[in-house]
Structure formats: structure tokens, C-alpha cells
Design a protein around this motif. Sequence first.
Motif, PDB file in Angstrom:
ATOM      1  N   TYR A 118      33.641  38.206  35.084  1.00  0.00           N
ATOM      2  CA  TYR A 118      35.008  38.184  34.635  1.00  0.00           C
ATOM      3  C   TYR A 118      35.354  39.719  34.455  1.00  0.00           C
ATOM      4  CZ  TYR A 118      33.254  33.795  32.366  1.00  0.00           C
ATOM      5  OH  TYR A 118      32.716  32.590  32.359  1.00  0.00           O
ATOM      6  N   GLN A 150      30.960  39.987  44.087  1.00  0.00           N
ATOM      7  CA  GLN A 150      30.091  39.161  43.490  1.00  0.00           C
ATOM      8  C   GLN A 150      28.795  39.305  43.906  1.00  0.00           C
ATOM      9  OE1 GLN A 150      31.635  35.758  41.694  1.00  0.00           O
ATOM     10  NE2 GLN A 150      32.219  37.982  41.337  1.00  0.00           N
ATOM     11  N   PRO A 196      38.285  35.189  35.380  1.00  0.00           N
ATOM     12  CA  PRO A 196      37.221  34.612  36.203  1.00  0.00           C
ATOM     13  C   PRO A 196      37.670  35.277  37.504  1.00  0.00           C
ATOM     14  CG  PRO A 196      37.850  32.817  34.945  1.00  0.00           C
ATOM     15  CD  PRO A 196      38.914  33.850  34.598  1.00  0.00           C
ATOM     16  N   ARG A 197      36.755  35.530  38.350  1.00  0.00           N
ATOM     17  CA  ARG A 197      37.108  35.955  39.673  1.00  0.00           C
ATOM     18  C   ARG A 197      37.723  35.090  40.589  1.00  0.00           C
ATOM     19  NH1 ARG A 197      38.610  37.585  43.819  1.00  0.00           N
ATOM     20  NH2 ARG A 197      37.567  38.974  45.181  1.00  0.00           N
ATOM     21  N   ALA A 198      37.523  33.954  40.488  1.00  0.00           N
ATOM     22  CA  ALA A 198      38.151  32.694  41.117  1.00  0.00           C
ATOM     23  C   ALA A 198      39.718  32.704  41.045  1.00  0.00           C
ATOM     24  CB  ALA A 198      37.432  31.446  40.883  1.00  0.00           C
ATOM     25  N   LYS A 199      40.166  33.395  39.711  1.00  0.00           N
ATOM     26  CA  LYS A 199      41.491  33.284  39.449  1.00  0.00           C
ATOM     27  C   LYS A 199      42.238  34.545  39.630  1.00  0.00           C
ATOM     28  CE  LYS A 199      40.997  29.519  35.993  1.00  0.00           C
ATOM     29  NZ  LYS A 199      41.455  28.946  34.959  1.00  0.00           N
ATOM     30  N   ASP A 245      43.183  35.847  42.365  1.00  0.00           N
ATOM     31  CA  ASP A 245      43.992  35.960  43.587  1.00  0.00           C
ATOM     32  C   ASP A 245      45.260  35.171  43.095  1.00  0.00           C
ATOM     33  OD1 ASP A 245      42.384  37.325  45.328  1.00  0.00           O
ATOM     34  OD2 ASP A 245      41.587  35.485  46.185  1.00  0.00           O
TER      35      ASP A 245
END
Length: 192
Positions: free
Chosen positions: A49, A90, A109-112, A114
Motif C-alpha cells: 500500500y 512489487q 492498494p497497488r491494484a487500485k 491505475d
Amino acid sequence: MYEPLFNYIERYARAGIADGEKDIIRSAFELKRLSKKQYFSEEGKVCLYTGFILKGAFRQYSVDDSGMEHILQLAIENWWIVDRQSYINQTPSAYFIEAWEDAEVLILPRAKLDVILTIPAIQSMFWQMSENNHIAFQKRVDDTISLNAVKRYENFERLYPQIVQRFPQHQIASYLGIARETLSRIRRPSSR
């Protein structure tokens, strides 16, 4: 709960955020509470995060082979905390990020990442933050190689008085790259 983040975005982006964009931001960030001494991220693990600090204080540090801590960052409310290299790429982190006080953080979170980067104000804010971080990094390196310990501490105290009040001397000394004993002498009123 999100107002400090929205204010920060608008201050650094110099642009407003539409209501629909605020909904996207709210859905991307999560509230995380940490107790004093709890890790936000640990050495050897991927930093999952980036966090916007609502309440509390954090320190980011590494530990060398002899067990000595080296402070990379001290952070308080309305600042961000992250191991950027680990978060973006990552990869395992080289640092610990620890809550120095009980804390509340809005985490992304990294996934969010973008998803929120589609918002123009967020793009602008991240660009400005990156520029400011680069300038601050250059200044810190320049101060470290060109100023004596007294001047380094005076500059730090002038720029970050709230950090001086909230972190112990030995951590500030580590951040400034000076010996704890040297900082003790500098801070004595009779030596100034």
C-alpha cells in the motif's frame, strides 16, 4: 474521514475534484488503523500500500548488519508513507515502515492505483508530489555533503518543527546522518 485527503489533492493539484471522482477515490482507499510499533510494511516483504496519514506518525528505516537503524523518512499527518520502489515494482522492500504513534491511514492498494490515476486531479497531484520529493531529496543530499551538523539540524528544525517535537533525538540524528551525542550538544541551549 476523506476530507483531509480531498483537501490535500486539491491543494497539490490546484484543481477541483468532481463528486463522481470523489466516489472513485473513496472506493479505492481503505481506512487502516495501526497501533504504536505496528508495521505498515516490513523489510523483505512487498509494500502492498501507499498510505495517506490521517492521524499519527511513522518512521521508515533500514537495519544494517550490525543492527543499527538508519532512518530514511519521518512522517506525520497529511503526509504519505510508502516504500515507492517496492510498491510500484512489487519487489521485496529493503525497509521497515513502522507506526511511531497510534495511527489512522487511508491506504491505496497497488491494484487500485491505475483506477485513481484516471482522475486528472490525482495525476496532477502525483506529478507535483514527485517533483517536490525529488527537490527535497536533492536538498537533503546536498545538506548532508555540504553542511555541518549544526546547520543540518537548524535547517531541519526550521522546516519541520512538528517532527522535532514528536520524534526522539536519536531518530532525528539518524535521519540527519549525525551522531546522537552531536545532536544532544547541538540542542543544548548553552551550545547555540
